[in-house]
Design an enzyme around this catalytic site. Structure first.
Site, mmCIF file in Angstrom:
data_model
loop_
_atom_site.group_PDB
_atom_site.id
_atom_site.type_symbol
_atom_site.label_atom_id
_atom_site.label_comp_id
_atom_site.label_asym_id
_atom_site.label_seq_id
_atom_site.Cartn_x
_atom_site.Cartn_y
_atom_site.Cartn_z
ATOM 1 N N MET A 266 56.799 -10.057 72.904
ATOM 2 C CA MET A 266 58.186 -10.795 73.119
ATOM 3 C C MET A 266 57.909 -12.048 73.912
ATOM 4 O O MET A 266 57.164 -12.291 74.557
ATOM 5 C CB MET A 266 58.703 -9.575 74.479
ATOM 6 C CG MET A 266 59.958 -10.462 75.009
ATOM 7 S SD MET A 266 61.497 -10.503 73.868
ATOM 8 C CE MET A 266 62.315 -12.126 74.632
ATOM 9 N N GLU A 267 58.710 -12.957 73.119
ATOM 10 C CA GLU A 267 58.237 -14.326 73.222
ATOM 11 C C GLU A 267 58.848 -15.167 74.627
ATOM 12 O O GLU A 267 59.454 -16.125 74.623
ATOM 13 C CB GLU A 267 58.934 -15.216 72.172
ATOM 14 C CG GLU A 267 60.693 -15.101 72.244
ATOM 15 C CD GLU A 267 61.097 -14.151 71.395
ATOM 16 O OE1 GLU A 267 60.562 -12.943 71.088
ATOM 17 O OE2 GLU A 267 62.361 -14.288 70.990
ATOM 18 N N GLU A 301 54.750 -15.256 68.027
ATOM 19 C CA GLU A 301 55.447 -15.498 69.377
ATOM 20 C C GLU A 301 55.133 -17.017 69.937
ATOM 21 O O GLU A 301 56.063 -17.463 70.536
ATOM 22 C CB GLU A 301 54.697 -14.531 70.331
ATOM 23 C CG GLU A 301 54.840 -13.079 70.032
ATOM 24 C CD GLU A 301 56.197 -12.617 69.721
ATOM 25 O OE1 GLU A 301 57.248 -13.179 70.532
ATOM 26 O OE2 GLU A 301 56.434 -11.826 68.820
ATOM 27 N N HIS A 304 57.851 -19.241 68.429
ATOM 28 C CA HIS A 304 59.062 -18.844 69.315
ATOM 29 C C HIS A 304 59.061 -19.907 70.552
ATOM 30 O O HIS A 304 60.328 -20.095 70.934
ATOM 31 C CB HIS A 304 59.251 -17.344 69.540
ATOM 32 C CG HIS A 304 59.964 -16.511 68.639
ATOM 33 N ND1 HIS A 304 61.024 -16.722 68.299
ATOM 34 C CD2 HIS A 304 59.402 -15.387 68.470
ATOM 35 C CE1 HIS A 304 61.425 -15.736 67.531
ATOM 36 N NE2 HIS A 304 60.581 -14.771 67.473
HETATM 37 ZN ZN LIG Z 1 60.258 -12.568 66.871
#
Ligand SMILES: [Zn+2]
Length: 853
Positions: A266-267, A301, A304
Site C-alpha cells: 500500500m502506497e 509503490e 505511486h
Molecule cells: Zn498500486
C-alpha cells in the site's frame, strides 16, 4: 443511495493524536480538524465507521464555542455532528474524541500478530486505509478529493517503534513507560494515504537518495532479508525522480513489512506497507520469480508517490489511472534496473490474463462510474492493473517514449498536491504530442472488451478486419470498433517488410511488394488485441517460429488458445499446434503452453488423463532434457526459472516417473545439504514431493511451513500443502484454512489453489459450500473475493449448475461483476468440454498409444 459527502464543509488540516493499546486491541483518539465552512450548515457530515465518538465541539477565532452531539449512520459509514445553533460560513476548528477497536480484518486500524523464534506472540498495530477505511481509524472526510495536511502524534509504549507518513520531529515522555511521538506535517494529501504503524519493529540503516533517507522495516530477526528490497527502492526512487522530473514529495521513505497484510502493498506516502513476501527476500536462496515479485511491488509503490499520492484521482472511478500507471511505471523501472529480466516480455503473461477476463460478456470498461464504495473495491482487478498498463504501453509506443514522458511531466506539474481526472492526463499528453489522444484512447478506456483482428491474403497484400473478441457468442450485430495501431512484419521474396498501420474501421487492405510467405501481426507484442490468422498463414507462421521474438511467439500460442476456448479453433488443432513449440526456449511461452495443458486437464474425464500425460511428456521432453538439472555456464535468470518450470510440468502434468524419481532423490540431498539444489529448481521439487507425498511428507512440510526462515520458504511449503493428493491430507489442509493455523492473508489463496486442482476440487467445493460464512468473516474482503475464482475449475455441467444454484440462493456480494465473471469463465470451460469431448477423447487415446510407454 448517495454516498458522497456534502462539499459545504471542507477540511484543511487534521491534528491527530492516537494512542493504541496493543494488549487490549483498542485505540483512543483525539483530533482537531481545521475546517472551512462555505455556507451555513445545521449539521456537519463526515465519515466514521466502527468508532465510538465520545465528544464533539467546535470553535472559531471569534471565541464562539459549541458542544455538539453525534448521530451515527452505520449503514452509510457516516456521522452527523449536530450543534445547538447553525454553523456560520468561515473558518472553524472541530474537535472530536473517539475510541475504536484494532480489528483482525486487515483493514482500517488493525492488529497483526507474529511469533518470535522462542514462540512468543507479539502484536503490531498497522493501517490499511485504501479504499475507504480511514474512517475506521479516525472520523474524517474520507474521499480522495478532500485533501488536507496531517499532523500526527502517536502515543506508544517505550521500546516500540512508531511510524507514520513523515519523519518524527519530537518525542517526549507522557507518563512512565509511554512516549508521544510527533511527526512532521504531511503534504496536502488524501485520507486513504495516511498510515500509522506501531510495534516491535527494526529498521535497516538508511540509504540516501539525494536528501531522502530510505529504510526497510521488519519484525526483529528479519533485517538480513531487507537488502534486495531496499536496493530496489533506491533504484526506483532515483529512476522516478528522473522520469517525472519532480523531486520525491516526502521527507523520508520507509518500506515496512507487516506480517498480516491483505493486499500486496500500500502506497501510503513515505510509509509504504507490504506483505512480507513482497519486500523481504533472501537473494541467495530465492528463485527468479520471488525476486522479481519484490522488485515489481517496490517499484510499483514508489511510482505511486507521485502518481497517486502527489496527484490523486478526484474519485474512485479514476483508480484505474492510479493503478494502471503505477503498473506501467513499475515495468519501466524494473526493466531499466534489470534489463536481463526482459520484464516487458514477461508482462505478456499478465496482459494475457487481463484479456482472458476482458473477453467475457461480463467484462467492464477500464473506467466506469463508481457510486458505492463496494464497487470501487472490485476495481482492483486485472482490468485496472494489467489491461490499464497494457493500453498505456500501447499509447507510449505509439507516441514515442520521450513525448509520452513529456506529457506525464506536464500532467504531474499541473496537478501536484491536487486531484485530477483521466481527461486531464489525455489533455497533457495531447499538449505534449499534438495528437488527439481521447480519440485514440476512449475506445480502450471507456468501452469494454477488445478486438480480434483477422488476417488473410488479398492479392499480393493482406486484408485485415476487426470484430469484438468474445469467448461466448455475443450480439453478432455488435458494431464496436477500436482504433488499433497495428505493427506488422511480413516475410516476402526480398526479405522482411515492416509496416505500421491504423485499423479504425471494419477492414483495411495492406499492400505488400510481393505475397507474404509469413506475416506476424502485433509485431513487438504491445497491442491489446488478438490475432486470427487464416489457416494456411498460421501454418507458415508456425513454421517460422524461430524468426519471431519471444513475445510474438507468446502471442501466437496465447491467441490460438483463446480461439480454441471460444470455439473458433478446434481443441485438437490447438494441441497439434503445440507440437510446433517443442524447441521453445522462452519461459513465458512455456507458461502459455503449460497453462493450456492444465486447462485441458481440468475438462477431461479421469480415464483420459494418461493420454494427456503422454502428450505433455512428448511436448516438454526435448526442452526439459536440453535444460537438464544443473545451471549451465552463461545462461540467464530466465533460463534458470524455465528449468524449474519444465521439471515441474514434466513431473506433475506429465506424470513422468523418471523425473519424479530424480526429483525425490534430489530433494533427499537437499535435506542434507541445501546448497545441492539451485533456488529455481527447489520450488519444483517441493511441489513434486507433495503430489506423490503421504503423511510423512505432509508432516514435514507443515513443520517447514511453520518454522520457515524466509517469507518465500513459508509460502512454498504452505502452497505445497494444497498439492497433496490423498483425501485425508486434502481434508487436513482444508481444515487449516479456517482454524487459524494459516494467516487470513494466505488462507483464501490456499482454498483457491485447492479448488483449482483436479485432485482436490471436489472436496474443496463441498468444504467451501459448508464454510463460506466463516471464511467471509475471517478473510480480508479482497482476498475472499479472489478465492472464488477457484470455482472456474469446477468443469462439468453438474458442477456448473450446482455453483449457479449456490450463488443464486446465498447472499455473496463480491462487488462489481466478479461473480458473473467467474460464472461465465466456468461456462466457457463447460461448453469447451461439451463441444470437444468426442474429438479430445479420440485424440488423447491416440496420444497414449503414440507417446505412452
Ligand atoms: Zn498500486
Amino acid at each position: 443511495m448517495d454516498y458522497r459527502l456534502p462539499t459545504t464543509v471542507v477540511p484543511m488540516r487534521y491534528d491527530l493524536r492516537l494512542e493504541p493499546d496493543l494488549e487490549a486491541a483498542t485505540f483512543a483518539g483525539d483530533e482537531t480538524i481545521a475546517l472551512i465552512v462555505k455556507e451555513p450548515v445545521q449539521a456537519i457530515v463526515l465519515n466514521a465507521a466502527e468508532l465510538q465518538i465520545q465528544s464533539v465541539s467546535i470553535e472559531n477565532a471569534e471565541g464562539l464555542h459549541l458542544q455538539g452531539s453525534v448521530a451515527l449512520e452505520p449503514e452509510m459509514e457516516r456521522a452527523q455532528l449536530l450543534f445547538p445553533a447553525p454553523i456560520a460560513a468561515g473558518e472553524w476548528r472541530l474537535r472530536l474524541r473517539f475510541t475504536g477497536v484494532l480489528n483482525d480484518r486487515l483493514h482500517g486500524f488493525y492488529r497483526s500478530t507474529y511469533k518470535d523464534a522462542a514462540g512468543v506472540s507479539h502484536t503490531i498495530a498497522a493501517t490499511q486505509f485504501e479504499s475507504t477505511d480511514a474512517r475506521r481509524g479516525f472520523p474524517c472526510w474520507d474521499e480522495p478529493a478532500f485533501k488536507a495536511v496531517f499532523g500526527v502524534t502517536l502515543v506508544v509504549p517505550e521500546g516500540l517503534a512508531a511510524i507514520s507518513n513523515t519523519a518524527p520531529i519530537q518525542a517526549s515522555p507522557v507518563e512512565p513507560g509511554r512516549r508521544a511521538v510527533t511527526f512532521a506535517d504531511t503534504i496536502r494529501m488524501s485520507t486513504y494515504l495516511v498510515a500509522f504503524v506501531v510495534g516491535e519493529l527494526e529498521a535497516t540503516e538508511p540509504m540516501m537518495v539525494g536528501s531522502t533517507p530510505l529504510r526497510v522495516w521488519c519484525v526483529p530477526g528479519k533485517k538480513h532479508l531487507a537488502r534486495f528490497g531496499q536496493l530496489a527502492g533506491v533504484f526506483s526512487l532515483e529512476f522516478f525522480e528522473g522520469y517525472y522530473g519532480l523531486p520525491y514529495p516526502g521527507d523520508k521513505l520507509d518500506l515496512i513489512a507487516i506480517p498480516d497484510f491483505a493486499a500486496g502493498a500500500m502506497e501510503n506516502l513515505g510509509a509504504v506497507t507490504f506483505r512480507e513476501t513482497a519486500l523481504l527476500v533472501d537473494e541467495a536462496s530465492a528463485s527468479h520469480a520471488e525476486l522479481q515479485r519484490v522488485a515489481d511491488v517496490v517499484a510499483h509503490e514508489v511510482a505511486h508517490m507521485w502518481f497517486g499520492d502527489l496527484v490523486t484521482m478526484a474519485w474512485w472511478n479514476g483508480i484505474w489511472l492510479n493503478e494502471a500507471f503505477a503498473t506501467f511505471m513499475e515495468l519501466l523501472a524494473v526493466d531499466a534496473w534489470k534489463p536481463e529480466w526482459q520484464r516487458w516480455v514477461t508482462f505478456g503473461v499478465s496482459r494475457a490474463a487481463a484479456m482472458a477476463v476482458d473477453g467475457l460478456g461480463n467484462t467492464r470498461p477500464i473506467e466506469f462510474e463508481v457510486r458505492a464504495p463496494r464497487d470501487c473495491e472490485a476495481m482492483f482487478d486485472l482490468l485496472t492493473y494489467e489491461k490499464g498498463a497494457s493500453v498505456l504501453r500501447m499509447l507510449e509506443q505509439h507516441l514515442g517514449a520521450d513525448v509520452f514522458r513529456g506529457g506525464v511531466r506536464l500532467y504531474l506539474d499541473r496537478h501536484k498536491y491536487g486531484n485530477a481526472e483521466t481527461t486531464d492526463l489525455w489533455k497533457a499528453l495531447g499538449d505534449a504530442s499534438r495528437q488527439p489522444i481521447p480519440e485514440i484512447m476512449d475506445g480502450w478506456i471507456f468501452r469494454p472488451g477488445y478486438a480480434l483482428v483477422s488476417v488473410q491474403p488479398e492479392g499480393k497484400g493482406l486484408k485485415l478486419s476487426q470484430r469484438r473478441f468474445r469467448y461466448l457468442d455475443g450480439d453478432t450485430t455488435e458494431a464496436q470498433r477500436w482504433r488499433i495501431p497495428i505493427a506488422l512484419r511480413a516475410s516476402v521474396k526480398r526479405g522482411l517488410v515492416e509496416k505500421h498501420v491504423l485499423l479504425d474501421g471494419d477492414e483495411l487492405t495492406v499492400p505488400l511488394p510481393a505475397p507474404a510467405d509469413w506475416v506476424i501481426l502485433n509485431a513487438g507484442g504491445h497491442g491489446f488485441y488478438r490475432v486470427r490468422y487464416e489457416p494456411p498463414l498460421l501454418k507458415r507462421l508456425t513454421g517460422a517460429l524461430p524468426r519471431l521474438a519471444p513475445i510474438e511467439r507468446f502471442d501466437v500460442a496465447s491467441d490460438c488458445l483463446a480461439l480454441a476456448q471460444a470455439g473458433t479453433m478446434g481443441a485438437t488443432e490447438y494441441l497439434d499446434l503445440t507440437a510446433r513449440f517443442v524447441d521453445e526456449t522462452d519461459r513465458n511461452v512455456w507458461a502459455v503452453l503449460t497453462g493450456a495443458f492444465a486447462y485441458i486437464n481440468r475438462i477431461i474425464a479421469d480415464d483420459l488423463r494418461s493420454g494427456l500425460e503422454a502428450l505433455v511428456r512428448h511436448r516438454v521432453r526435448l526442452a526439459a532434457e536440453r535444460m537438464g538439472w544443473e545451471p549451465q555456464p552463461g545462461e540467464g535468470e530466465l533460463d534458470r526459472q524455465l528449468r524449474g518450470d519444465l521439471i515441474r510440468t514434466m513431473s506433475t502434468l506429465g506424470n513422468d516417473p523418471a523425473t519424479q524419481t530424480r526429483a525425490r532423490t534430489l530433494y533427499a540431498r537437499y535435506r542434507e545439504d541445501e546448497s545441492a539444489v539451485e533456488p529455481n529448481v527447489l520450488p519444483a521439487l517441493i511441489a513434486i514431493m507433495a503430489t506423490s507425498g503421504g503423511e510423512e511428507e505432509y508432516a514435514e512440510f507443515l513443520q517447514r511451513f511453520k518454522s520457515a526462515r524466509t517469507p518465500q520458504e513459508e509460502q512454498r511449503y504452505l502452497y505445497a500443502l494444497a498439492g497433496f493428493r490423498q483425501p485425508e491430507l486434502i481434508r487436513q489442509t482444508l481444515e487449516r484454512t479456517i482454524n487459524g493455523e494459516v494467516r487470513s492473508q494466505d488462507a483464501p489463496f490456499l482454498v483457491r489453489a485447492m479448488l483449482g486442482s483436479v485432485y482436490s476440487r471436489a472436496m474443496a467445493w463441498e468444504f467451501v459450500k459448508e464454510h463460506y460464512e466463516a471464511m467471509a468473516r475471517q478473510y480480508p474482503g479482497s482476498a475472499y473475493r479472489r478465492m472464488w475464482e477457484g470455482i472456474t475449475a469446477l468443469v462439468s455441467r453438474e458442477w456448473a449448475q450446482d455453483v449457479r444454484a449456490f450463488f443464486a440462493s446465498r447472499h455473496i456480494v463480491l462487488g462489481g461483476r466478479t461473480v458473473e465473471q467467474y460464472l461465465e469463465q466456468l461456462e466457457v470451460a463447460v461448453r469447451f468440454q461439451e463441444r470437444e469431448r468426442t474429438a479430445l477423447q479420440a485424440y488423447l487415446i491416440q496420444a497414449r498409444r503414440q507417446f505412452g510407454k
